[in-house]
Design an enzyme around this catalytic site. Sequence first.
Site, PDB file in Angstrom:
ATOM      1  N   TYR A 106       0.876  -1.173   0.000  1.00 52.60           N
ATOM      2  CA  TYR A 106       0.000   0.000   0.000  1.00 52.60           C
ATOM      3  C   TYR A 106       0.914   1.225   0.000  1.00 52.60           C
ATOM      4  O   TYR A 106       2.025   1.175  -0.526  1.00 52.60           O
ATOM      5  CB  TYR A 106      -0.936  -0.086   1.215  1.00 52.60           C
ATOM      6  CG  TYR A 106      -2.052   0.919   1.262  1.00 52.60           C
ATOM      7  CD1 TYR A 106      -2.784   1.253   0.123  1.00 52.60           C
ATOM      8  CD2 TYR A 106      -2.392   1.538   2.460  1.00 52.60           C
ATOM      9  CE1 TYR A 106      -3.818   2.175   0.181  1.00 52.60           C
ATOM     10  CE2 TYR A 106      -3.430   2.458   2.530  1.00 52.60           C
ATOM     11  CZ  TYR A 106      -4.127   2.780   1.382  1.00 52.60           C
ATOM     12  OH  TYR A 106      -5.139   3.695   1.443  1.00 52.60           O
ATOM     13  N   LYS A 177      -6.003  -1.363  -2.873  1.00 57.69           N
ATOM     14  CA  LYS A 177      -7.091  -1.114  -1.919  1.00 57.69           C
ATOM     15  C   LYS A 177      -7.798  -2.417  -1.552  1.00 57.69           C
ATOM     16  O   LYS A 177      -8.127  -2.658  -0.381  1.00 57.69           O
ATOM     17  CB  LYS A 177      -8.100  -0.122  -2.503  1.00 57.69           C
ATOM     18  CG  LYS A 177      -7.609   1.307  -2.552  1.00 57.69           C
ATOM     19  CD  LYS A 177      -7.607   1.933  -1.162  1.00 57.69           C
ATOM     20  CE  LYS A 177      -7.232   3.403  -1.241  1.00 57.69           C
ATOM     21  NZ  LYS A 177      -7.307   4.094   0.052  1.00 57.69           N
ATOM     22  N   GLU A 248     -12.036   5.792  -6.231  1.00 52.02           N
ATOM     23  CA  GLU A 248     -10.653   5.893  -5.780  1.00 52.02           C
ATOM     24  C   GLU A 248      -9.803   6.730  -6.728  1.00 52.02           C
ATOM     25  O   GLU A 248      -9.715   6.451  -7.935  1.00 52.02           O
ATOM     26  CB  GLU A 248     -10.040   4.488  -5.660  1.00 52.02           C
ATOM     27  CG  GLU A 248      -8.643   4.461  -5.081  1.00 52.02           C
ATOM     28  CD  GLU A 248      -8.602   4.940  -3.632  1.00 52.02           C
ATOM     29  OE1 GLU A 248      -7.565   5.504  -3.226  1.00 52.02           O
ATOM     30  OE2 GLU A 248      -9.591   4.751  -2.904  1.00 52.02           O
ATOM     31  N   ASP A 249      -9.173   7.765  -6.183  1.00 50.78           N
ATOM     32  CA  ASP A 249      -8.164   8.565  -6.881  1.00 50.78           C
ATOM     33  C   ASP A 249      -8.660   9.198  -8.180  1.00 50.78           C
ATOM     34  O   ASP A 249      -7.950   9.238  -9.190  1.00 50.78           O
ATOM     35  CB  ASP A 249      -6.898   7.742  -7.123  1.00 50.78           C
ATOM     36  CG  ASP A 249      -6.090   7.584  -5.846  1.00 50.78           C
ATOM     37  OD1 ASP A 249      -6.397   8.277  -4.867  1.00 50.78           O
ATOM     38  OD2 ASP A 249      -5.153   6.755  -5.813  1.00 50.78           O
ATOM     39  N   GLY A 306      -7.630  20.434  -1.882  1.00 48.09           N
ATOM     40  CA  GLY A 306      -8.054  19.524  -2.942  1.00 48.09           C
ATOM     41  C   GLY A 306      -9.064  18.524  -2.410  1.00 48.09           C
ATOM     42  O   GLY A 306      -9.808  18.800  -1.466  1.00 48.09           O
ATOM     43  N   ALA A 308      -8.672  15.660  -0.706  1.00 49.51           N
ATOM     44  CA  ALA A 308      -8.457  15.251   0.686  1.00 49.51           C
ATOM     45  C   ALA A 308      -8.718  16.410   1.644  1.00 49.51           C
ATOM     46  O   ALA A 308      -9.404  16.250   2.661  1.00 49.51           O
ATOM     47  CB  ALA A 308      -7.035  14.729   0.859  1.00 49.51           C
ATOM     48  N   ASN A 465      -5.605   5.724   5.861  1.00 50.13           N
ATOM     49  CA  ASN A 465      -6.997   5.396   5.559  1.00 50.13           C
ATOM     50  C   ASN A 465      -7.307   3.923   5.762  1.00 50.13           C
ATOM     51  O   ASN A 465      -8.474   3.538   5.886  1.00 50.13           O
ATOM     52  CB  ASN A 465      -7.344   5.799   4.125  1.00 50.13           C
ATOM     53  CG  ASN A 465      -7.508   7.290   3.977  1.00 50.13           C
ATOM     54  OD1 ASN A 465      -7.041   8.069   4.798  1.00 50.13           O
ATOM     55  ND2 ASN A 465      -8.172   7.713   2.911  1.00 50.13           N
TER      56      ASN A 465
END
Length: 570
Positions: A106, A177, A248-249, A306, A308, A465
């Site tokens: 990760y 993930k 995700e992302d 941003g 996050a 996370n």
Amino acid sequence: MAITVEKEGTKYIETHLRGSQLLQSSHLNKGTAFSTKERELFHLIGLLPHSVETLDEQLQRAYCQFSLQADDLQKNIFLNNLYNTNETLFFRLIREHIPEMMPIVYTPTAGLAIQRYSDEFRKPRGIYLSYPEREHVDEILSQWDDDKIDLIVLTDSEQILGIGDQGANGIGISVAKLVVYTLCAGINPRRMLPIMIDVGTNNPDLLEDPFYLGWRHPRISPKEYHKFVENVVNAINEKFPHVFLQWEDFGKKNARYHLDRYQDVMCTFNDDIQGTGAVAMAALLNALKITGTQLSNHRVLIYGAGTAGCGIADELWRQMVKEGLNHQEAYDHFYLMDREGLVTGARDKIDYFKAPYACSSTEPSEWDPGDDPRELLDVVRNVQPTILIGTSTVQGAFTREVVTTMASQIERPIIFPLSNPLTLTEAKPEDIIRWTGGRALVATGSPFSDVEFRQKSYPVAQCNNALIFPGLGLGVVSSQAARVTASMMDAAIVELASSAQLNEDNTRLLPEVSRLMDVSKDIGVAVARQAILEGVARKRVNGNIEALVENNMWEPVYIPYKPLVVINSK
């Protein structure tokens, strides 16, 4: 493949695979741990060395092989090769060494591995939905049984970790993930699916890379993009109506748009927004316990507005409202900075998710002459924050002068440099502790060792996370929740905060990574209980919720196999 339970309670797996086909199935392969009887039944004699090993013996060899790898990237490649060969051994190995190996599979090593994905490609994993093949989305999804997928991690790879647009290489973050979901919460890896939406890339290095495996094309127009994503989501929703979908992302604008657009349509969650906000909130709850204050008494400066940063702001804002502030009063406690500096109402255009946090357009004009709202130090000097959070990916942004200026204004400054990876963090925790004389309460995004200062140890919590999303997913899957509600998120946050064992000698704001499995299970129970209380759980529960969650936790152990007899209807 089917798992059957005999009358005596012994589990076994039935499979029609034989010989080399069985050895090539990463789901089923046991390698040298196939028993003598299984070798006879499944035509494996001669295809394996003579010795029959236990899982523990295989673990010893695998760990030695892992330890011999030259660097973290090679260790990541080794583990992925093991994943493609023997899934059970892969998950058991990492679980046995989770503090050492979690940063390899990760963050932070995952970012480097994704950048090298096309160069190091060995075997595809998951689904690639490429825009040129958009007419085949339903056909592609039809290869999976609709009752065997509980969870999907979906990415378009526009904003991977701190490294930006990675095109089709971003499938690696979806895979990573899902690995964490299994490692930390025991969600069955065979019931999860990573999906990459390949809509092109604006990364010039990838477009010019002869080894790049994605669609060589600039990212499609917003109109084409949103239509394609809508088609994908509709196809997923139709094929897997009970699935838990994690975004995700995605880029900051699209990430927020997708969450707002689809969160009332299906069971969905954005880890970059909600997960990041939840972990930071849990750490702050414990910081507030130590300082003996309420969040609504603090001024919050978020450097990096941003996905996050705004996700954290939203979570903290909700907490202030729960403490009794009205909506605008709560917004007035926040100051956000992005690449243009302090977000103010004087701007011509502000992203809609930032707009509520824009401070008065007249405020900077009231500052001392020469102070610049684009400079962090000047903002700290004038705003006098009591909480400073970094999500900017600007290495070293929290300079000594910034930190000491903040610390001169409050007894216990709360400072969270959360950017990943290590090379992009706003400040090192040892510097923050030293510059504040040990008064700061610190949590970081990357893993750091505890700090020794003036003969005292200062624990450094990691706002990872992985502390929140696996447990959340476990609770959702176990209860078969139709939605992820705000109260379910609150239940996860409170459970995570309470799992950190605060005392006079330990001010670690979050639990250690080594406790992830226990923490995730407790979060799963709390989330499932809340889903049932709110009436969004599809699963009927008669009795013990903890038992319900435990029954959904897969264990990386070998189960005996029996041949599945295929009856020819002719």
